[in-house]
Design an enzyme around this catalytic site. Structure first.
Site, PDB file in Angstrom:
ATOM      1  N   ASP A  36       0.870  -1.183   0.000  1.00  0.00           N
ATOM      2  CA  ASP A  36       0.000   0.000   0.000  1.00  0.00           C
ATOM      3  C   ASP A  36       0.900   1.223   0.000  1.00  0.00           C
ATOM      4  O   ASP A  36       2.116   1.094   0.194  1.00  0.00           O
ATOM      5  CB  ASP A  36      -0.922   0.000   1.246  1.00  0.00           C
ATOM      6  CG  ASP A  36      -2.205   0.811   1.050  1.00  0.00           C
ATOM      7  OD1 ASP A  36      -2.108   2.034   0.876  1.00  0.00           O
ATOM      8  OD2 ASP A  36      -3.308   0.226   1.065  1.00  0.00           O
ATOM      9  N   ASP A  63       3.383   2.111  -4.454  1.00  0.00           N
ATOM     10  CA  ASP A  63       2.445   2.970  -5.182  1.00  0.00           C
ATOM     11  C   ASP A  63       2.233   2.279  -6.524  1.00  0.00           C
ATOM     12  O   ASP A  63       3.173   2.158  -7.325  1.00  0.00           O
ATOM     13  CB  ASP A  63       3.054   4.366  -5.368  1.00  0.00           C
ATOM     14  CG  ASP A  63       2.144   5.289  -6.167  1.00  0.00           C
ATOM     15  OD1 ASP A  63       1.243   4.799  -6.886  1.00  0.00           O
ATOM     16  OD2 ASP A  63       2.337   6.519  -6.083  1.00  0.00           O
ATOM     17  N   VAL A  64       1.014   1.823  -6.779  1.00  0.00           N
ATOM     18  CA  VAL A  64       0.777   0.987  -7.974  1.00  0.00           C
ATOM     19  C   VAL A  64       0.976   1.743  -9.287  1.00  0.00           C
ATOM     20  O   VAL A  64       1.048   1.120 -10.348  1.00  0.00           O
ATOM     21  CB  VAL A  64      -0.640   0.341  -7.956  1.00  0.00           C
ATOM     22  CG1 VAL A  64      -0.774  -0.641  -6.801  1.00  0.00           C
ATOM     23  CG2 VAL A  64      -1.748   1.390  -7.941  1.00  0.00           C
ATOM     24  N   TYR A 155     -14.404   6.841 -12.868  1.00  0.00           N
ATOM     25  CA  TYR A 155     -14.283   5.613 -12.077  1.00  0.00           C
ATOM     26  C   TYR A 155     -14.794   4.406 -12.887  1.00  0.00           C
ATOM     27  O   TYR A 155     -14.099   3.394 -13.028  1.00  0.00           O
ATOM     28  CB  TYR A 155     -15.077   5.753 -10.769  1.00  0.00           C
ATOM     29  CG  TYR A 155     -15.006   4.532  -9.878  1.00  0.00           C
ATOM     30  CD1 TYR A 155     -13.864   4.250  -9.140  1.00  0.00           C
ATOM     31  CD2 TYR A 155     -16.092   3.644  -9.783  1.00  0.00           C
ATOM     32  CE1 TYR A 155     -13.795   3.128  -8.324  1.00  0.00           C
ATOM     33  CE2 TYR A 155     -16.035   2.524  -8.974  1.00  0.00           C
ATOM     34  CZ  TYR A 155     -14.883   2.274  -8.243  1.00  0.00           C
ATOM     35  OH  TYR A 155     -14.814   1.151  -7.438  1.00  0.00           O
ATOM     36  N   LYS A 159     -12.751   1.124 -14.393  1.00  0.00           N
ATOM     37  CA  LYS A 159     -13.084  -0.247 -13.999  1.00  0.00           C
ATOM     38  C   LYS A 159     -13.503  -1.093 -15.204  1.00  0.00           C
ATOM     39  O   LYS A 159     -13.284  -2.305 -15.233  1.00  0.00           O
ATOM     40  CB  LYS A 159     -14.197  -0.216 -12.939  1.00  0.00           C
ATOM     41  CG  LYS A 159     -13.756   0.400 -11.599  1.00  0.00           C
ATOM     42  CD  LYS A 159     -12.646  -0.406 -10.970  1.00  0.00           C
ATOM     43  CE  LYS A 159     -12.290   0.059  -9.581  1.00  0.00           C
ATOM     44  NZ  LYS A 159     -11.253  -0.772  -8.946  1.00  0.00           N
TER      45      LYS A 159
HETATM   46  N1  LIG Z   1     -16.236   0.022  -1.568  1.00  0.00           N
HETATM   47  C1  LIG Z   1     -17.036  -0.281  -2.576  1.00  0.00           C
HETATM   48  O1  LIG Z   1     -18.260  -0.122  -2.519  1.00  0.00           O
HETATM   49  C2  LIG Z   1     -16.448  -0.886  -3.837  1.00  0.00           C
HETATM   50  C3  LIG Z   1     -17.325  -1.422  -4.799  1.00  0.00           C
HETATM   51  C4  LIG Z   1     -16.787  -2.011  -5.943  1.00  0.00           C
HETATM   52  C5  LIG Z   1     -15.411  -2.086  -6.124  1.00  0.00           C
HETATM   53  N2  LIG Z   1     -14.587  -1.552  -5.168  1.00  0.00           N
HETATM   54  C6  LIG Z   1     -13.150  -1.661  -5.384  1.00  0.00           C
HETATM   55  O2  LIG Z   1     -12.574  -2.451  -4.357  1.00  0.00           O
HETATM   56  C7  LIG Z   1     -11.197  -2.084  -4.175  1.00  0.00           C
HETATM   57  C8  LIG Z   1     -10.913  -1.842  -2.689  1.00  0.00           C
HETATM   58  O3  LIG Z   1     -11.711  -0.757  -2.262  1.00  0.00           O
HETATM   59  P1  LIG Z   1     -12.038  -0.422  -0.727  1.00  0.00           P
HETATM   60  O4  LIG Z   1     -13.486  -0.171  -0.659  1.00  0.00           O
HETATM   61  O5  LIG Z   1     -11.396  -1.393   0.175  1.00  0.00           O
HETATM   62  O6  LIG Z   1     -11.313   1.008  -0.646  1.00  0.00           O
HETATM   63  P2  LIG Z   1     -10.405   1.652   0.504  1.00  0.00           P
HETATM   64  O7  LIG Z   1     -10.415   3.109   0.181  1.00  0.00           O
HETATM   65  O8  LIG Z   1     -10.809   1.185   1.840  1.00  0.00           O
HETATM   66  O9  LIG Z   1      -8.961   1.045   0.153  1.00  0.00           O
HETATM   67  C9  LIG Z   1      -8.234   1.395  -0.987  1.00  0.00           C
HETATM   68  C10 LIG Z   1      -6.761   1.248  -0.666  1.00  0.00           C
HETATM   69  O10 LIG Z   1      -6.015   1.556  -1.855  1.00  0.00           O
HETATM   70  C11 LIG Z   1      -4.877   2.285  -1.463  1.00  0.00           C
HETATM   71  N3  LIG Z   1      -4.368   3.087  -2.572  1.00  0.00           N
HETATM   72  C12 LIG Z   1      -4.876   4.218  -3.119  1.00  0.00           C
HETATM   73  N4  LIG Z   1      -4.052   4.673  -4.077  1.00  0.00           N
HETATM   74  C13 LIG Z   1      -3.016   3.821  -4.151  1.00  0.00           C
HETATM   75  C14 LIG Z   1      -1.841   3.748  -4.961  1.00  0.00           C
HETATM   76  N5  LIG Z   1      -1.566   4.689  -5.872  1.00  0.00           N
HETATM   77  N6  LIG Z   1      -0.990   2.710  -4.770  1.00  0.00           N
HETATM   78  C15 LIG Z   1      -1.260   1.768  -3.831  1.00  0.00           C
HETATM   79  N7  LIG Z   1      -2.338   1.782  -3.032  1.00  0.00           N
HETATM   80  C16 LIG Z   1      -3.204   2.801  -3.200  1.00  0.00           C
HETATM   81  C17 LIG Z   1      -5.357   3.173  -0.316  1.00  0.00           C
HETATM   82  O11 LIG Z   1      -4.270   3.627   0.462  1.00  0.00           O
HETATM   83  C18 LIG Z   1      -6.282   2.217   0.420  1.00  0.00           C
HETATM   84  O12 LIG Z   1      -5.597   1.536   1.449  1.00  0.00           O
HETATM   85  C19 LIG Z   1     -10.977  -0.843  -5.055  1.00  0.00           C
HETATM   86  O13 LIG Z   1     -10.361  -1.215  -6.256  1.00  0.00           O
HETATM   87  C20 LIG Z   1     -12.387  -0.350  -5.313  1.00  0.00           C
HETATM   88  O14 LIG Z   1     -12.488   0.397  -6.496  1.00  0.00           O
HETATM   89  C21 LIG Z   1     -15.067  -0.957  -4.036  1.00  0.00           C
END
Ligand SMILES: NC(=O)c1ccc[n+]([C@@H]2O[C@H](COP(=O)([O-])OP(=O)(O)OC[C@H]3O[C@@H](n4cnc5c(N)ncnc54)[C@H](O)[C@@H]3O)[C@@H](O)[C@H]2O)c1
Length: 250
Positions: A36, A63-64, A155, A159
């Site tokens: 992360d 950082d991805v 977004y 995706k």
């Molecule tokens: N929460 C929802 O409702 C939902 C629904 C569908 C899909 N998603 C997807 O699920 C995945 C996880 O989401 P979540 O809800 O746990 O979000 P979250 O915000 O809790 O976690 C996201 C994590 O990604 C990290 N991050 C951000 N930019 C980064 C970078 N440049 N390099 C490395 N890490 C980075 C952040 O620090 C964070 O820890 C995401 O891809 C999100 O798009 C979420």
């Protein structure tokens, strides 16, 4: 134990869904490299998991969007755990403005993390997976990558691109024993959509769209990722696993 002997990297592992994946994978026998941009939280989370009986976990800052950092993280993983078998491209950022309010910078930021990050991770994981005799790449997309909504065009586009990219990786590397699948969760409780869920109207609207009458949970997504990471899904590649309580079935 479904992942005994496997080595996995989870990106965005400090986030809600990433933590659930890392905990579940470690519980199922994988050695997990949590990554992360949130370094101190990542280190303490990995130490917490590693402190549990029969759990193996470590942390590496990643950082991805940074190609050099990917090279370093994959090398770290192989040095620490000997291999790489599973990559969960989970890191992501949200965007929810209406289309005309999205700035050029915001578009670039969302594409960089959500789409380029998955490309770079896949590109750097494949050589290590080839050395391991195969592997499984799991890309966390969204139902927003399948259907459009009233907001969040950047977004959803980021995706949707993951969905297509996943299939290219699947087709081009299946001969190497490498599988690539996307997961499409509907809204689930996490920090990412906390602002939306703080509004009772928006929360109820999200729940109303689900035939199951509830939002998703991080565990719902983690179990889907576990299935795709494990040999139980060995004939699945290029597929889209929808985890949305039936939301997109209507
Ligand atoms: N929460 C929802 O409702 C939902 C629904 C569908 C899909 N998603 C997807 O699920 C995945 C996880 O989401 P979540 O809800 O746990 O979000 P979250 O915000 O809790 O976690 C996201 C994590 O990604 C990290 N991050 C951000 N930019 C980064 C970078 N440049 N390099 C490395 N890490 C980075 C952040 O620090 C964070 O820890 C995401 O891809 C999100 O798009 C979420």
């Amino acid at each position: 134990m479904r992942l005994q002997g496997k080595v996995a990297i989870v990106t965005g592992a400090v986030g809600d869904a990433g933590e659930a994946q890392a905990r579940l994978f470690a519980r199922e026998g994988a050695a997990v490299l949590l990554t992360d941009i949130r370094e101190s939280e990542g280190r303490s989370l990995a130490a917490d998991i590693a402190g549990l009986k029969n759990h193996t976990a470590s942390f590496c800052t990643l950082d991805v969007t940074d190609e050099d950092a990917w090279g370093f993280a994959i090398k770290e993983c192989v040095t620490r755990f000997g291999n790489l078998n599973v990559l969960v491209n989970n890191a992501g950022v949200i965007q929810s403005e209406p289309l005309l309010e999205i700035t050029d910078q915001e578009w670039e930021r969302v594409m960089a993390v959500n789409t380029k990050g998955v490309f770079l991770g896949t590109k750097h994981a494949i050589p290590a997976m080839k050395n391991a005799g195969g592997g499984s790449i799991i890309n966390i997309s969204s139902t927003s990558g399948l259907l459009a909504g009233g907001r969040g065009a950047a977004y959803g586009t980021s995706k949707g691109a993951i969905r297509t990219f996943t299939k290219y990786a699947a087709v081009q590397y299946s001969n190497d024993g490498i599988r690539s699948n996307s997961v499409h969760p509907g809204p689930f409780e996490s920090e990412m959509i906390a602002d939306i869920l703080r509004s009772t109207v928006d929360k109820e609207a999200s729940i109303a769209r689900s035939p199951m009458g509830r939002l998703g949970k991080v565990e719902d997504v983690a179990y889907a990722a576990l299935f795709l990471a494990s040999d139980d899904s060995s004939y699945m590649t290029g597929s889209e696993l929808v985890v949305d309580g039936g939301m997109t079935a209507q």
